[in-house]
Write a protein that holds these residues in place. Structure first.
Motif, PDB file in Angstrom:
ATOM      1  N   ALA A  31     133.202 124.911  42.132  1.00 37.55           N
ATOM      2  CA  ALA A  31     134.559 125.396  41.808  1.00 37.55           C
ATOM      3  C   ALA A  31     135.716 125.203  42.879  1.00 37.55           C
TER       4      ALA A  31
ATOM      5  N   VAL B 171     134.445 122.371  38.663  1.00 34.13           N
ATOM      6  CA  VAL B 171     135.450 123.226  38.072  1.00 34.13           C
ATOM      7  C   VAL B 171     136.476 123.498  38.875  1.00 34.13           C
TER       8      VAL B 171
ATOM      9  N   GLY C 221     132.056 119.446  33.475  1.00 32.82           N
ATOM     10  CA  GLY C 221     132.942 120.166  33.987  1.00 32.82           C
ATOM     11  C   GLY C 221     133.893 120.837  33.367  1.00 32.82           C
TER      12      GLY C 221
ATOM     13  N   ALA D 206     134.435 128.456  32.583  1.00 33.03           N
ATOM     14  CA  ALA D 206     133.939 127.718  33.395  1.00 33.03           C
ATOM     15  C   ALA D 206     132.523 127.386  33.255  1.00 33.03           C
TER      16      ALA D 206
END
Length: 245
Positions: free
Chosen positions: A9, A87, A134, A227
């Motif tokens: 992320a 993410v 994602g 997420a």
């Protein structure tokens, strides 16, 4: 979709407030996190340390969110250090407040540059680089519904963020990438407290049925949801405000 242990992320504005809480929460879920900062490198290091303590891996990367070259370099860090990107959580933004009749136009332009152009730059890069499975998570505000005086420039910028979010979700058809926006209510961060009297803070805190300000951790829970498990939530604005609107 990769397991959380393999997922990466990028959190913009990760050096403090909601960004830090989101980065730390993702670290607890096993993410490797790129902690982006605009100006406070020391606080970004603190966030990275918190991510590591929570169980994730972390590196930091700085840059102006409205500068496409600087942000491309931040995305490069994710790919170079962790092998890719799953993410993007775009929390970075500014919130100068003034009545519309009184706001300096240079300040208005600065808000739009950071909040609107910055979101466009980050979303454009995310659309090109986030892997299948994602998520792209933008940040709006519940003030678009609450219509609190003095928030005109900020709310206008976040209305644009919502429009970009909903359109990008549809443009990524077939990519298995979700695009949503989190719209927090008043949240106890330094950005919120700046320039407000205790009377004003108490009045705003009482606007929702929970009768308190949100915490960065409250907002981070919504980030973790979008997420991770929320694969059927797409093209939405999620209001996280204790029921204020």
């Amino acid at each position: 979709m990769a397991t959380n242990a393999e997922r990466v992320a990028l959190v913009t504005g990760g050096s403090g407030g909601i960004g830090r809480a989101g980065a730390e929460r993702l670290g607890a879920d096993g993410f490797a996190v790129v902690v982006h900062f605009a100006g406070n490198k020391d606080r970004a290091h603190e966030t990275a340390d918190a991510v590591t303590r929570a169980g994730g891996r972390a590196v930091i990367a700085g840059g102006d969110v409205a500068d496409e070259a600087a942000m491309a370099a931040v995305f490069d860090v994710a790919e170079r250090e962790f092998g890719g990107l799953d993410v993007v959580v775009h929390t970075a933004g500014i919130m100068p407040l003034a009545p519309i009749a009184e706001m300096d136009l240079d300040t208005f332009d600065r808000v739009q540059r950071t909040n609107v152009r910055g979101t466009f730059v980050v979303d454009q890069l995310a659309a090109r680089r986030v892997r299948g499975g994602g998520a792209i998570i933008n940040f709006s505000t519940s003030v678009t519904r609450l219509q609190i005086p003095s928030y005109g420039a900020y709310a206008a910028s976040k209305g644009a963020v919502e429009a970009l979010t909903l359109i990008l979700a549809r443009e990524l058809r077939g990519r298995d990438i979700t695009v949503n926006a989190v719209a927090p209510g008043p949240t106890a961060t330094p950005l919120f407290f700046e320039g407000k009297s205790q009377e004003v803070i108490d009045r705003i805190a009482g606007m929702n049925p929970m009768e308190r300000l949100g915490t960065p951790e409250d907002i981070a829970e919504a980030v973790a949801f979008l997420a991770g498990p929320a694969r059927w939530v797409n093209g939405q604005v999620l209001y996280v405000n204790g029921g204020a609107a």
